[in-house]
Design an enzyme around this catalytic site. Structure first.
Site, PDB file in Angstrom:
ATOM      1  CG  HIS A  90      -8.772  18.712 -11.409  1.00 60.04           C
ATOM      2  ND1 HIS A  90      -7.728  18.866 -12.284  1.00 60.04           N
ATOM      3  CD2 HIS A  90      -9.255  19.962 -11.178  1.00 60.04           C
ATOM      4  CE1 HIS A  90      -7.577  20.146 -12.582  1.00 60.04           C
ATOM      5  NE2 HIS A  90      -8.504  20.836 -11.930  1.00 60.04           N
TER       6      HIS A  90
ATOM      7  CG  HIS B  41      -8.378  21.904  -7.836  1.00 60.98           C
ATOM      8  ND1 HIS B  41      -9.618  21.983  -8.431  1.00 60.98           N
ATOM      9  CD2 HIS B  41      -8.567  22.281  -6.540  1.00 60.98           C
ATOM     10  CE1 HIS B  41     -10.508  22.398  -7.549  1.00 60.98           C
ATOM     11  NE2 HIS B  41      -9.898  22.575  -6.391  1.00 60.98           N
TER      12      HIS B  41
ATOM     13  CD1 TRP C 210       0.791  -0.509   2.940  1.00 57.32           C
ATOM     14  CD2 TRP C 210      -1.192   0.071   3.756  1.00 57.32           C
ATOM     15  NE1 TRP C 210       0.907  -0.535   4.306  1.00 57.32           N
ATOM     16  CE2 TRP C 210      -0.312  -0.174   4.841  1.00 57.32           C
ATOM     17  CE3 TRP C 210      -2.484   0.453   4.055  1.00 57.32           C
ATOM     18  CZ2 TRP C 210      -0.693  -0.046   6.174  1.00 57.32           C
ATOM     19  CZ3 TRP C 210      -2.863   0.583   5.386  1.00 57.32           C
ATOM     20  CH2 TRP C 210      -1.976   0.332   6.434  1.00 57.32           C
TER      21      TRP C 210
ATOM     22  CG  HIS D 107     -12.146  28.633 -12.937  1.00 61.34           C
ATOM     23  ND1 HIS D 107     -11.406  28.494 -14.087  1.00 61.34           N
ATOM     24  CD2 HIS D 107     -11.788  27.600 -12.132  1.00 61.34           C
ATOM     25  CE1 HIS D 107     -10.632  27.424 -13.988  1.00 61.34           C
ATOM     26  NE2 HIS D 107     -10.841  26.866 -12.812  1.00 61.34           N
TER      27      HIS D 107
ATOM     28  CG  HIS E  36     -11.982  25.701  -7.642  1.00 57.52           C
ATOM     29  ND1 HIS E  36     -10.812  25.736  -6.913  1.00 57.52           N
ATOM     30  CD2 HIS E  36     -11.602  25.879  -8.950  1.00 57.52           C
ATOM     31  CE1 HIS E  36      -9.785  25.918  -7.723  1.00 57.52           C
ATOM     32  NE2 HIS E  36     -10.233  26.018  -8.959  1.00 57.52           N
TER      33      HIS E  36
ATOM     34  CG  ASP F 164     -12.396  23.037 -10.988  1.00 49.79           C
ATOM     35  OD1 ASP F 164     -11.592  22.331 -10.358  1.00 49.79           O
ATOM     36  OD2 ASP F 164     -12.054  23.915 -11.804  1.00 49.79           O
TER      37      ASP F 164
END
Length: 262
Positions: free
Chosen positions: A75, A71, A63, A209, A81, A77
């Protein structure tokens, strides 16, 4: 009836009538992350620390510990964010209703423009021209901007210059059109952000954004294999990790498309 539909879907996936396309880059330490001006904190690259490998540290297991930003890599958002979405309800990845992560998707092919101009802009008229060929973008749809930028790597992917990164993205008017006129679910790109590399020069800065998250919409970045999707008709699955108050998350993005056995 619902069980019959689910059984039919499972059978179609098993026999190839429905194909699963992986739209995700492999997370590794070399995958580029966004670079901000030096006065700001920076996004962490992916790091993996081995804890044991069937040895004295753990004889029957292997492991790792992982270090990364919300991010990093392919990924998601969430609205929280961005400052425009900070006060919205259910604005973090753990609070978003799970059904929001699955929905229809359209792919707008911008590859010709992006090949000719590294700062190619997706505009509202370009979207209207696309709709004249493929039909009106349905409400609640994911919209993905295909540029084939995902085929780049290393320095070419970020494409940094003295004045910052150069990569294609949408104009403020295009994003507002998709939100206000088409009520999309979210917007995705093959580049490191949903905005153009020079998106800081728009008004407002980084409009994808600002407008997406201010409207409670979602973003997907660093997508791959968009060339394997049809312009319309696919279903997207994009479920982030359930991080408390998380503003985003790396994730495995997949699409369902008609397979070869239809």
């Amino acid at each position: 009836m619902s069980m019959k539909l689910l059984t039919k879907l499972a059978t179609a996936i098993a026999d190839g009538s429905v194909k699963i396309v992986d739209l995700t880059h492999t997370l590794d330490p070399d995958f580029p992350v966004i670079i901000l001006p030096p006065e700001f904190n920076q996004c962490a690259r992916f790091r993996m620390e081995e804890l044991s490998a069937y040895d004295h540290r753990g004889p029957a297991w292997k492991w790792h510990n992982l270090t990364l930003s919300e991010h990093t890599g392919t990924h998601f958002d969430a609205p929280s964010h961005w400052i425009s979405g900070r006060d919205l309800p259910d604005n973090s990845v753990d609070a978003i209703a799970p059904e929001q992560f699955i929905g229809p998707v359209v792919v707008i092919d911008c590859t010709l423009g992006a090949a000719m101009d590294e700062d190619f802009e997706l505009t509202a008229p370009f979207i209207s021209d696309w709709e004249s060929n493929y039909g009106k973008i349905p409400n609640g749809c994911w919209v993905l901007m295909r540029t084939d930028w995902s085929k780049k790597s290393g320095r070419n992917y970020l494409n940094m210059r003295e004045d910052g990164p150069h990569s294609p993205g949408p104009t403020p008017e295009a994003i507002r059109f998709l939100i206000e006129e088409r009520d999309i679910r979210g917007f995705g790109t093959e580049t490191v952000g949903t905005d153009a590399g020079q998106g800081g020069h728009y008004n407002p800065p980084y409009p994808a954004h600002y407008f997406l998250h201010g409207a409670g919409k979602y973003g997907l970045q660093c997508l791959a294999n968009l060339d394997q999707l049809p312009p319309t008709g696919a279903i997207l699955l994009a479920a982030p990790l359930k991080i408390k108050d998380g503003t985003g998350s790396p994730l495995r993005v997949m699409a369902m498309i008609p397979g070869g056995n239809t």
